[in-house]
Design a protein around this motif. Structure first.
Motif, mmCIF file in Angstrom:
data_model
loop_
_atom_site.group_PDB
_atom_site.id
_atom_site.type_symbol
_atom_site.label_atom_id
_atom_site.label_comp_id
_atom_site.label_asym_id
_atom_site.label_seq_id
_atom_site.Cartn_x
_atom_site.Cartn_y
_atom_site.Cartn_z
ATOM 1 N N ALA A 88 62.900 12.308 -2.610
ATOM 2 C CA ALA A 88 62.079 11.680 -1.568
ATOM 3 C C ALA A 88 60.903 12.578 -1.200
ATOM 4 C CB ALA A 88 62.928 11.364 -0.340
ATOM 5 N N LYS A 89 61.127 13.874 -1.155
ATOM 6 C CA LYS A 89 60.049 14.816 -0.826
ATOM 7 C C LYS A 89 58.957 14.778 -1.901
ATOM 8 C CE LYS A 89 59.190 18.914 1.563
ATOM 9 N NZ LYS A 89 58.337 18.379 2.600
ATOM 10 N N ARG A 90 59.359 14.723 -3.171
ATOM 11 C CA ARG A 90 58.375 14.631 -4.254
ATOM 12 C C ARG A 90 57.611 13.311 -4.194
ATOM 13 N NH1 ARG A 90 62.718 16.846 -6.830
ATOM 14 N NH2 ARG A 90 63.273 14.892 -7.843
ATOM 15 N N LYS A 91 58.286 12.247 -3.807
ATOM 16 C CA LYS A 91 57.640 10.935 -3.723
ATOM 17 C C LYS A 91 56.527 10.924 -2.686
ATOM 18 C CE LYS A 91 59.352 8.526 -6.944
ATOM 19 N NZ LYS A 91 58.426 8.154 -8.011
ATOM 20 N N GLU A 92 56.640 11.777 -1.666
ATOM 21 C CA GLU A 92 55.593 11.858 -0.654
ATOM 22 C C GLU A 92 54.250 12.234 -1.279
ATOM 23 O OE1 GLU A 92 56.955 14.617 2.312
ATOM 24 O OE2 GLU A 92 58.603 13.314 2.923
ATOM 25 N N LEU A 93 54.282 12.963 -2.392
ATOM 26 C CA LEU A 93 53.062 13.378 -3.080
ATOM 27 C C LEU A 93 52.594 12.348 -4.102
ATOM 28 C CD1 LEU A 93 54.138 17.056 -3.840
ATOM 29 C CD2 LEU A 93 52.665 16.267 -1.975
ATOM 30 N N GLU A 94 53.461 11.420 -4.453
ATOM 31 C CA GLU A 94 53.181 10.518 -5.572
ATOM 32 C C GLU A 94 52.849 9.084 -5.175
ATOM 33 O OE1 GLU A 94 56.403 12.898 -8.393
ATOM 34 O OE2 GLU A 94 56.798 10.825 -7.818
ATOM 35 N N VAL A 95 53.282 8.665 -4.012
ATOM 36 C CA VAL A 95 53.120 7.258 -3.634
ATOM 37 C C VAL A 95 52.471 7.151 -2.256
ATOM 38 C CG1 VAL A 95 55.102 6.514 -5.035
ATOM 39 C CG2 VAL A 95 55.445 7.101 -2.630
ATOM 40 N N ALA A 96 52.104 5.935 -1.892
ATOM 41 C CA ALA A 96 51.520 5.688 -0.565
ATOM 42 C C ALA A 96 52.505 6.097 0.521
ATOM 43 C CB ALA A 96 51.160 4.207 -0.431
ATOM 44 N N ASP A 97 51.974 6.441 1.671
ATOM 45 C CA ASP A 97 52.802 6.899 2.788
ATOM 46 C C ASP A 97 53.907 5.901 3.130
ATOM 47 O OD1 ASP A 97 51.268 9.176 2.912
ATOM 48 O OD2 ASP A 97 50.122 8.545 4.668
ATOM 49 N N ALA A 98 53.558 4.624 3.201
ATOM 50 C CA ALA A 98 54.555 3.613 3.564
ATOM 51 C C ALA A 98 55.668 3.545 2.514
ATOM 52 C CB ALA A 98 53.898 2.240 3.719
ATOM 53 N N SER A 99 55.315 3.685 1.250
ATOM 54 C CA SER A 99 56.329 3.673 0.188
ATOM 55 C C SER A 99 57.225 4.896 0.290
ATOM 56 C CB SER A 99 55.670 3.631 -1.189
ATOM 57 O OG SER A 99 54.969 2.422 -1.361
ATOM 58 N N ALA A 100 56.632 6.042 0.571
ATOM 59 C CA ALA A 100 57.417 7.270 0.706
ATOM 60 C C ALA A 100 58.422 7.145 1.848
ATOM 61 C CB ALA A 100 56.500 8.471 0.929
#
Length: 176
Positions: free
Chosen positions: A14-26
């Motif tokens: 989930a932490k890595r996703k914060e860098l990869e996707v839109a804020d709402a998706s993260a």
């Protein structure tokens, strides 16, 4: 062989996703991961490779008892993607989420969308105060999402032309 608990893996993912996707998706990915961890209870402290299709199916079935099929399937697909990442990282050899099918829609969750009635809008406006009243009216007249309305700035509003310029957060559509 790398080892990580389910909790460690999903928190890191989930932490890595914060860098990869839109804020709402993260935020959604974090919420789904946290929900799965909560469902597992103490089993979330076991190795990520020990999650079974039976555990995934039980989690899915629990969600299906209280959520619409589309919501359940979205969560299932999110975690299927997380476990695909675990496989790429060498943490698992199989993806238990890939073995579990999506659910079909049930009639009890079918809903029909409709606009608010005039009486409903009066009650909503009567219960609102301050900036909420303006936000509600702006949404009523433009049909835009709350996040797009609350993110507006005055330089996006052209009162002389009666136009508001912005890019929607969800779709990236340019609207005037």
């Amino acid at each position: 062989v790398k080892r990580q608990t389910v909790r460690e893996f999903l928190d890191g993912w989930a932490k890595r996703k914060e860098l990869e996707v839109a804020d709402a998706s993260a935020v959604e990915y974090r919420r789904v991961g946290d929900g799965f961890i909560e469902n597992l209870g103490k089993r979330a402290e076991k190795d990520v490779s020990l999650v079974t299709p039976a555990q995934v199916a039980a989690w899915r079935d629990g969600l299906a008892g209280r959520l619409a099929a589309g919501t359940v399937n979205k969560q299932l697909k999110i975690l299927r993607g997380a476990w695909n990442q675990a496989a790429r990282e060498g943490l698992v050899t199989t993806n238990p989420f890939a073995a579990v099918q999506t659910v079909k829609a049930r009639r009890s969750f079918e809903t029909t969308r409709r606009a608010f009635t005039v009486d409903e809008m009066r009650r909503i406006l009567a219960a609102s105060a301050g900036e909420w009243r303006g936000i509600i009216l702006f949404g009523l007249y433009t049909g835009q999402r709350l996040s797009d309305i609350t993110g507006l700035t005055w330089n996006q509003v052209d009162p002389a032309e009666g136009v508001v310029h912005f890019v929607t957060a969800k779709t990236g559509a340019v609207l005037d």
